[in-house]
Design a protein around this motif. Structure first.
Motif, PDB file in Angstrom:
ATOM      1  N   THR A 136       0.831  -1.205   0.000  1.00 38.93           N
ATOM      2  CA  THR A 136       0.000   0.000   0.000  1.00 38.93           C
ATOM      3  C   THR A 136       0.866   1.256   0.000  1.00 38.93           C
ATOM      4  O   THR A 136       0.586   2.217  -0.730  1.00 38.93           O
ATOM      5  N   SER A 137       1.916   1.263   0.797  1.00 36.64           N
ATOM      6  CA  SER A 137       2.794   2.439   0.844  1.00 36.64           C
ATOM      7  C   SER A 137       3.484   2.679  -0.489  1.00 36.64           C
ATOM      8  O   SER A 137       3.751   3.822  -0.864  1.00 36.64           O
ATOM      9  N   GLU A 138       3.748   1.606  -1.239  1.00 39.56           N
ATOM     10  CA  GLU A 138       4.425   1.735  -2.536  1.00 39.56           C
ATOM     11  C   GLU A 138       3.507   2.291  -3.617  1.00 39.56           C
ATOM     12  O   GLU A 138       3.970   2.931  -4.563  1.00 39.56           O
ATOM     13  N   ILE A 139       2.194   2.042  -3.498  1.00 37.07           N
ATOM     14  CA  ILE A 139       1.269   2.523  -4.533  1.00 37.07           C
ATOM     15  C   ILE A 139       0.426   3.697  -4.054  1.00 37.07           C
ATOM     16  O   ILE A 139      -0.443   4.190  -4.784  1.00 37.07           O
ATOM     17  N   ALA A 140       0.700   4.188  -2.827  1.00 34.75           N
ATOM     18  CA  ALA A 140      -0.165   5.188  -2.197  1.00 34.75           C
ATOM     19  C   ALA A 140      -0.278   6.467  -3.019  1.00 34.75           C
ATOM     20  O   ALA A 140      -1.319   7.141  -2.985  1.00 34.75           O
ATOM     21  N   HIS A 141       0.760   6.809  -3.781  1.00 34.26           N
ATOM     22  CA  HIS A 141       0.726   8.081  -4.517  1.00 34.26           C
ATOM     23  C   HIS A 141      -0.200   8.045  -5.732  1.00 34.26           C
ATOM     24  O   HIS A 141      -0.518   9.096  -6.282  1.00 34.26           O
ATOM     25  N   ILE A 142      -0.657   6.855  -6.146  1.00 31.08           N
ATOM     26  CA  ILE A 142      -1.557   6.814  -7.299  1.00 31.08           C
ATOM     27  C   ILE A 142      -2.967   6.338  -6.939  1.00 31.08           C
ATOM     28  O   ILE A 142      -3.829   6.261  -7.807  1.00 31.08           O
ATOM     29  N   ILE A 143      -3.203   6.007  -5.659  1.00 26.51           N
ATOM     30  CA  ILE A 143      -4.556   5.626  -5.251  1.00 26.51           C
ATOM     31  C   ILE A 143      -5.163   6.732  -4.390  1.00 26.51           C
ATOM     32  O   ILE A 143      -4.472   7.639  -3.931  1.00 26.51           O
ATOM     33  N   GLY A 144      -6.469   6.666  -4.175  1.00 31.30           N
ATOM     34  CA  GLY A 144      -7.185   7.657  -3.386  1.00 31.30           C
ATOM     35  C   GLY A 144      -8.644   7.656  -3.788  1.00 31.30           C
ATOM     36  O   GLY A 144      -9.003   7.184  -4.878  1.00 31.30           O
ATOM     37  N   PRO A 145      -9.533   8.177  -2.941  1.00 30.20           N
ATOM     38  CA  PRO A 145     -10.972   8.096  -3.217  1.00 30.20           C
ATOM     39  C   PRO A 145     -11.415   8.831  -4.471  1.00 30.20           C
ATOM     40  O   PRO A 145     -12.489   8.549  -4.997  1.00 30.20           O
ATOM     41  N   GLN A 146     -10.601   9.759  -4.981  1.00 31.27           N
ATOM     42  CA  GLN A 146     -10.912  10.426  -6.239  1.00 31.27           C
ATOM     43  C   GLN A 146      -9.912  10.064  -7.335  1.00 31.27           C
ATOM     44  O   GLN A 146      -9.953  10.627  -8.429  1.00 31.27           O
ATOM     45  N   LYS A 147      -8.999   9.129  -7.045  1.00 32.89           N
ATOM     46  CA  LYS A 147      -7.975   8.714  -8.002  1.00 32.89           C
ATOM     47  C   LYS A 147      -8.168   7.274  -8.464  1.00 32.89           C
ATOM     48  O   LYS A 147      -8.298   6.987  -9.645  1.00 32.89           O
ATOM     49  N   ASP A 148      -8.168   6.363  -7.501  1.00 33.41           N
ATOM     50  CA  ASP A 148      -8.166   4.928  -7.796  1.00 33.41           C
ATOM     51  C   ASP A 148      -8.521   4.213  -6.507  1.00 33.41           C
ATOM     52  O   ASP A 148      -7.869   4.418  -5.474  1.00 33.41           O
ATOM     53  N   ILE A 149      -9.540   3.376  -6.552  1.00 36.52           N
ATOM     54  CA  ILE A 149     -10.112   2.776  -5.344  1.00 36.52           C
ATOM     55  C   ILE A 149      -9.987   1.253  -5.406  1.00 36.52           C
ATOM     56  O   ILE A 149     -10.760   0.591  -6.101  1.00 36.52           O
ATOM     57  N   PRO A 150      -9.011   0.665  -4.716  1.00 34.11           N
ATOM     58  CA  PRO A 150      -8.869  -0.795  -4.708  1.00 34.11           C
ATOM     59  C   PRO A 150     -10.010  -1.500  -3.974  1.00 34.11           C
ATOM     60  O   PRO A 150     -10.823  -0.874  -3.286  1.00 34.11           O
ATOM     61  N   ALA A 151     -10.038  -2.830  -4.131  1.00 33.91           N
ATOM     62  CA  ALA A 151     -11.061  -3.678  -3.517  1.00 33.91           C
ATOM     63  C   ALA A 151     -10.491  -5.087  -3.405  1.00 33.91           C
ATOM     64  O   ALA A 151      -9.423  -5.371  -3.952  1.00 33.91           O
ATOM     65  N   PRO A 152     -11.177  -6.003  -2.727  1.00 30.06           N
ATOM     66  CA  PRO A 152     -10.670  -7.381  -2.638  1.00 30.06           C
ATOM     67  C   PRO A 152     -10.789  -8.115  -3.974  1.00 30.06           C
ATOM     68  O   PRO A 152     -11.612  -7.787  -4.820  1.00 30.06           O
ATOM     69  N   ASP A 153      -9.959  -9.118  -4.140  1.00 31.49           N
ATOM     70  CA  ASP A 153     -10.000 -10.000  -5.306  1.00 31.49           C
ATOM     71  C   ASP A 153      -9.480 -11.356  -4.847  1.00 31.49           C
ATOM     72  O   ASP A 153      -9.437 -11.631  -3.637  1.00 31.49           O
ATOM     73  N   VAL A 154      -9.034 -12.183  -5.763  1.00 31.77           N
ATOM     74  CA  VAL A 154      -8.503 -13.500  -5.416  1.00 31.77           C
ATOM     75  C   VAL A 154      -7.362 -13.352  -4.406  1.00 31.77           C
ATOM     76  O   VAL A 154      -6.423 -12.585  -4.616  1.00 31.77           O
ATOM     77  N   GLY A 155      -7.464 -14.045  -3.288  1.00 31.91           N
ATOM     78  CA  GLY A 155      -6.389 -14.053  -2.304  1.00 31.91           C
ATOM     79  C   GLY A 155      -6.407 -12.902  -1.322  1.00 31.91           C
ATOM     80  O   GLY A 155      -5.546 -12.829  -0.440  1.00 31.91           O
ATOM     81  N   THR A 156      -7.362 -11.982  -1.455  1.00 30.99           N
ATOM     82  CA  THR A 156      -7.493 -10.889  -0.490  1.00 30.99           C
ATOM     83  C   THR A 156      -8.903 -10.883   0.078  1.00 30.99           C
ATOM     84  O   THR A 156      -9.794 -11.544  -0.437  1.00 30.99           O
ATOM     85  N   ASN A 157      -9.120 -10.091   1.129  1.00 37.01           N
ATOM     86  CA  ASN A 157     -10.393 -10.125   1.842  1.00 37.01           C
ATOM     87  C   ASN A 157     -10.616  -8.805   2.573  1.00 37.01           C
ATOM     88  O   ASN A 157      -9.792  -7.886   2.470  1.00 37.01           O
ATOM     89  N   PRO A 158     -11.723  -8.665   3.298  1.00 35.09           N
ATOM     90  CA  PRO A 158     -11.968  -7.409   4.016  1.00 35.09           C
ATOM     91  C   PRO A 158     -10.853  -7.009   4.978  1.00 35.09           C
ATOM     92  O   PRO A 158     -10.566  -5.815   5.131  1.00 35.09           O
ATOM     93  N   ASN A 159     -10.210  -7.975   5.635  1.00 36.42           N
ATOM     94  CA  ASN A 159      -9.115  -7.630   6.547  1.00 36.42           C
ATOM     95  C   ASN A 159      -7.980  -6.941   5.809  1.00 36.42           C
ATOM     96  O   ASN A 159      -7.395  -5.965   6.301  1.00 36.42           O
ATOM     97  N   VAL A 160      -7.647  -7.450   4.629  1.00 41.89           N
ATOM     98  CA  VAL A 160      -6.592  -6.837   3.818  1.00 41.89           C
ATOM     99  C   VAL A 160      -6.983  -5.408   3.447  1.00 41.89           C
ATOM    100  O   VAL A 160      -6.162  -4.484   3.478  1.00 41.89           O
ATOM    101  N   MET A 161      -8.254  -5.210   3.116  1.00 40.13           N
ATOM    102  CA  MET A 161      -8.709  -3.859   2.778  1.00 40.13           C
ATOM    103  C   MET A 161      -8.620  -2.933   3.996  1.00 40.13           C
ATOM    104  O   MET A 161      -8.311  -1.743   3.860  1.00 40.13           O
ATOM    105  N   GLY A 162      -8.892  -3.458   5.171  1.00 37.04           N
ATOM    106  CA  GLY A 162      -8.766  -2.656   6.388  1.00 37.04           C
ATOM    107  C   GLY A 162      -7.341  -2.192   6.599  1.00 37.04           C
ATOM    108  O   GLY A 162      -7.092  -1.029   6.974  1.00 37.04           O
ATOM    109  N   TRP A 163      -6.376  -3.092   6.374  1.00 40.37           N
ATOM    110  CA  TRP A 163      -4.956  -2.713   6.494  1.00 40.37           C
ATOM    111  C   TRP A 163      -4.572  -1.668   5.445  1.00 40.37           C
ATOM    112  O   TRP A 163      -3.825  -0.735   5.736  1.00 40.37           O
TER     113      TRP A 163
END
Length: 424
Positions: A136-163
């Motif tokens: 997350t720290s490595e991609i933080a400069h290109i994500i954001g609520p008005q930039k790019d909004i990640p979500a869970p996919d294969v191998g990830t879950n709500p806990n990962v999104m919380g982190w």
């Protein structure tokens, strides 16, 4: 590599997407012809090194990606995948399919996708958290609520999104709930999100089945992949009195011509983490999954599953693409020639991104809806999308997949054209 892995790898997924764009290009209006190549190039692709300290004190490096395919209609939207086969071409394809998917549903998003090449099952909980926070720290400069909004996919879950949310928020100095979707509900997540993709598969399947005069009651259903998507779709079809006759997951394939008792299967999976060994069905070879006589088949695992060879063997009336890109273009042709209806991934499994949109809206307003409201809004949008795509297919004499791409590409390229190119 297991049966649920890629047939030709991620590069095959990107080539599949390019072939799909080429197929839709002749249907697009002339004023958009100059912009078609926009779809064949990601706007931005980031490759990052993700070093973490393992529990034994050693340092391991993992490769991570975030691709923003197209942002003409709004911020990027797309999941984060943790899988040992993740690579750039695959992430590019998944981001591109998200561009199409959000446009078909007319959501105000573009397409993005991310991932880390790792087997999360081999990491401890603490290692998984370190990996997530560093990525997350490595991609933080290109994500954001008005930039790019990640979500869970294969191998990830709500806990990962919380982190991810917490790591991004720490860098901003305040809580930013809208930076990711698919979070735990008590951290700003939406009710109904976990089941949304499987619910969308069911809703679109019922809509198309009705148009085909295929009665869901007593219909035979086979499902590849029994995670959130496959299991929820199975539950809803089961409650509609369909027969779930065949299920395949990472542990094996089970078959019961009279129908698998899902309540007993869920209890078994709770204890054994897979379907293999379930006494209420017989174990069959993984490849035999594609030979089972069924009315509806739901590929809900990974991309690249329905090859030309398997397309010749399938015995089904309808395919509901719960996974992204499960069918190769050449296999598409064979299935269409054989009269097997395909409900394409870009509408069939769009329930997840639709409720992700609802979650994002709720986070922006800090006002949350009930699960009944979520499901009602989801059902209406999914039904409308099927109606739009069905009408487009009828008007153009084409498949549902091509029709979905016609609608999506028109919307995306109109936005690109009207925004213009700066500097000119």
């Amino acid at each position: 590599m297991s049966n649920l892995s890629y047939a030709n790898g991620g590069n095959g997924a990107w080539q599949t997407f390019l072939a799909q764009v080429d197929r839709v290009a002749p249907y697009l209006s002339e004023d958009l012809a100059d912009y078609v190549d926009t779809l064949k190039r990601p706007k931005r692709a980031l490759i990052v090194d993700v070093p973490i300290i393992m529990d034994d004190g050693s340092i391991q490096h993992f490769e991570g990606y975030r691709v923003q395919h197209n942002l003409s209609r709004g911020p990027g939207k797309g999941g984060i995948r943790y899988h040992p086969d993740v690579e750039l071409n695959e992430v590019m394809a998944l981001a591109a399919w998200m561009t199409i998917k959000t446009a078909v549903l007319n959501l105000p998003f573009g397409g993005a996708k991310g991932g880390v090449r790792v087997d999360p099952r081999k990491l401890s909980a603490r290692e998984l958290e370190r990996l997530t926070r560093r990525f997350t720290s490595e991609i933080a400069h290109i994500i954001g609520p008005q930039k790019d909004i990640p979500a869970p996919d294969v191998g990830t879950n709500p806990n990962v999104m919380g982190w991810m949310m917490d790591t991004y928020s720490s860098g901003q100095g305040y809580t930013v709930t809208g930076v990711v979707t698919g979070k735990p509900v008590h951290l700003g997540g939406s009710l109904g999100r976990v089941k949304a993709t499987g619910r969308g598969v069911y809703i679109t399947g019922c809509q198309v089945a009705e148009k085909l005069s295929l009665n869901i009651e007593n219909a035979k259903v086979s499902i590849q992949g029994f995670g959130n998507v496959g299991s929820e779709a199975a539950n809803l079809f089961y409650l509609s009195n369909a027969k779930i006759v065949c299920i395949q997951d990472h542990t094996g394939t089970i078959f019961n011509a009279s129908g698998i008792e899902l309540n007993a299967l869920h209890a078994y999976i709770e204890q054994h983490q897979g379907v293999d060994g379930f006494e209420g069905a017989e174990r069959i070879d993984n490849e035999a999954f594609w030979d089972v006589e069924t009315d509806i088949i739901i590929p809900a695992a990974l991309e690249g599953q329905i090859t030309v060879e398997r397309a010749h063997r399938l015995k089904a009336k309808m395919i509901l693409e719960g996974a992204n890109g499960p069918t190769y273009p050449e296999a598409d042709d064979i299935l269409n020639e054989r009269g097997i209806m395909i409900v394409p991934d870009v509408i069939c499994n769009a329930g997840g991104v639709t409720v992700s949109y609802f979650e994002w809206v709720q986070d922006m307003a800090s006002y949350f809806w009930s699960e009944a409201e979520i499901n009602d809004r989801l059902d209406k949008l999914m039904v409308q999308a099927v109606e739009d795509v069905w009408a487009c297919a009828h008007d153009n004499g084409c498949t549902l997949r091509t029709a979905a791409y016609i609608l999506a590409c028109e919307r995306i390229l109109k936005a690109r054209k009207e925004r213009g190119i700066f500097p000119g």
